[in-house]
Design an enzyme around this catalytic site. Structure first.
Site, PDB file in Angstrom:
ATOM      1  CG  HIS A  42      30.852  49.672  12.678  1.00 52.60           C
ATOM      2  ND1 HIS A  42      31.664  49.362  13.741  1.00 52.60           N
ATOM      3  CD2 HIS A  42      30.866  48.567  11.874  1.00 52.60           C
ATOM      4  CE1 HIS A  42      32.137  48.136  13.604  1.00 52.60           C
ATOM      5  NE2 HIS A  42      31.679  47.631  12.476  1.00 52.60           N
TER       6      HIS A  42
ATOM      7  CE  LYS B 193      33.524  37.466  16.540  1.00 58.78           C
ATOM      8  NZ  LYS B 193      32.943  37.995  15.309  1.00 58.78           N
TER       9      LYS B 193
ATOM     10  NE  ARG C 205      35.616  46.015   6.619  1.00 60.70           N
ATOM     11  CZ  ARG C 205      35.636  45.373   7.771  1.00 60.70           C
ATOM     12  NH1 ARG C 205      36.251  45.900   8.799  1.00 60.70           N
ATOM     13  NH2 ARG C 205      35.040  44.210   7.892  1.00 60.70           N
TER      14      ARG C 205
ATOM     15  CB  SER D  74      35.922  45.682  15.529  1.00 61.22           C
ATOM     16  OG  SER D  74      34.882  46.538  15.107  1.00 61.22           O
TER      17      SER D  74
HETATM   18  P1  ADP Z   1      30.486  41.254  11.743  1.00 57.27           P
HETATM   19  O1  ADP Z   1      31.137  40.507  12.876  1.00 57.27           O
HETATM   20  O2  ADP Z   1      29.059  40.871  11.523  1.00 57.27           O
HETATM   21  O3  ADP Z   1      31.278  41.336  10.464  1.00 57.27           O
HETATM   22  P2  ADP Z   1      31.312  43.956  12.339  1.00 57.27           P
HETATM   23  O4  ADP Z   1      30.973  44.644  13.621  1.00 57.27           O
HETATM   24  O5  ADP Z   1      32.738  43.627  12.091  1.00 57.27           O
HETATM   25  O6  ADP Z   1      30.367  42.711  12.313  1.00 57.27           O
HETATM   26  O7  ADP Z   1      30.794  44.818  11.114  1.00 57.27           O
HETATM   27  C1  ADP Z   1      29.449  45.135  10.895  1.00 57.27           C
HETATM   28  C2  ADP Z   1      29.276  45.666   9.476  1.00 57.27           C
HETATM   29  O8  ADP Z   1      30.011  46.871   9.313  1.00 57.27           O
HETATM   30  C3  ADP Z   1      29.807  44.717   8.411  1.00 57.27           C
HETATM   31  O9  ADP Z   1      28.965  44.789   7.277  1.00 57.27           O
HETATM   32  C4  ADP Z   1      31.161  45.260   8.084  1.00 57.27           C
HETATM   33  O10 ADP Z   1      31.576  44.938   6.775  1.00 57.27           O
HETATM   34  C5  ADP Z   1      30.896  46.744   8.220  1.00 57.27           C
HETATM   35  N1  ADP Z   1      32.125  47.481   8.509  1.00 57.27           N
HETATM   36  C6  ADP Z   1      33.014  47.245   9.495  1.00 57.27           C
HETATM   37  N2  ADP Z   1      34.028  48.135   9.453  1.00 57.27           N
HETATM   38  C7  ADP Z   1      33.780  48.951   8.403  1.00 57.27           C
HETATM   39  C8  ADP Z   1      34.464  50.059   7.798  1.00 57.27           C
HETATM   40  N3  ADP Z   1      35.627  50.472   8.273  1.00 57.27           N
HETATM   41  N4  ADP Z   1      33.901  50.669   6.733  1.00 57.27           N
HETATM   42  C9  ADP Z   1      32.722  50.210   6.238  1.00 57.27           C
HETATM   43  N5  ADP Z   1      32.030  49.149   6.736  1.00 57.27           N
HETATM   44  C10 ADP Z   1      32.546  48.534   7.807  1.00 57.27           C
END
Ligand code: ADP
Length: 153
Positions: free
Chosen positions: A18, A42, A91, A129
């Site tokens: 992120h 959730k 990703r 995450s």
């Molecule tokens: P959500 O539950 O909305 O998917 P996340 O917290 O998992 O939320 O992710 C928020 C954003 O960050 C999403 O667009 C996700 O694809 C991106 N993201 C998460 N991990 C990575 C990573 N390792 N590299 C690039 N983008 C990421």
């Protein structure tokens, strides 16, 4: 006009993946709102308040970044926040298919908001995450995957 983007996510927790997307997006926008999503039903490891606090603390000295939370539809939040852009990271091809549908539907719902995608850098592609939560739940050391200075406890 001031260019504002919303970077929405669950951020449970906020990872280096992120952080990397956000840093690379900084030169593109005047203001980025990190919007912590609250999905009723959730179960998260970190409470909404904790997730907001952790991210706020991380970026307390970065003027362009603010942190907020929202429930309801992301596209409605973007409109309410006065953002013209919705920022997401990609990703894998699975991310792409999922995000493509959402972005196309969002465009139908509000054509004035453009979704912008940045590709994950290769070393952060496997970072998500869910895996970090598993490491933390089992008492493992996840520091290499978390932004420097992120206070998880
Ligand atoms: P959500 O539950 O909305 O998917 P996340 O917290 O998992 O939320 O992710 C928020 C954003 O960050 C999403 O667009 C996700 O694809 C991106 N993201 C998460 N991990 C990575 C990573 N390792 N590299 C690039 N983008 C990421």
């Amino acid at each position: 006009m001031k260019k504002t983007a919303v970077f929405p996510g669950t951020f449970d927790p906020f990872t280096r993946g992120h952080e990397n997307i956000l840093q690379r997006a900084l030169p593109l926008f005047d203001h980025i709102i990190i919007a912590v999503g609250v999905h009723s039903g959730k179960q998260t490891l970190f409470s909404k308040e904790k997730r907001i606090d952790m991210i706020r603390n991380l970026y307390r000295n970065v003027q362009k970044i603010s942190v907020d939370s929202y429930d309801g539809l992301t596209i409605d939040y973007c409109e309410k926040a006065g953002a013209q852009f919705l920022l997401r990271g990609l990703r894998t091809s699975a991310d792409f298919e999922y995000e493509r549908a959402i972005a196309q539907i969002n465009r139908k719902m509000n054509p004035s908001i453009e979704t912008i995608f940045l590709l994950a850098i290769p070393e952060y592609t496997p970072l998500n995450s869910t895996i970090i939560r598993d490491i933390l739940r089992h008492g493992g050391d996840a520091r290499q995957f978390l932004p420097e200075g992120l206070e998880i406890d």
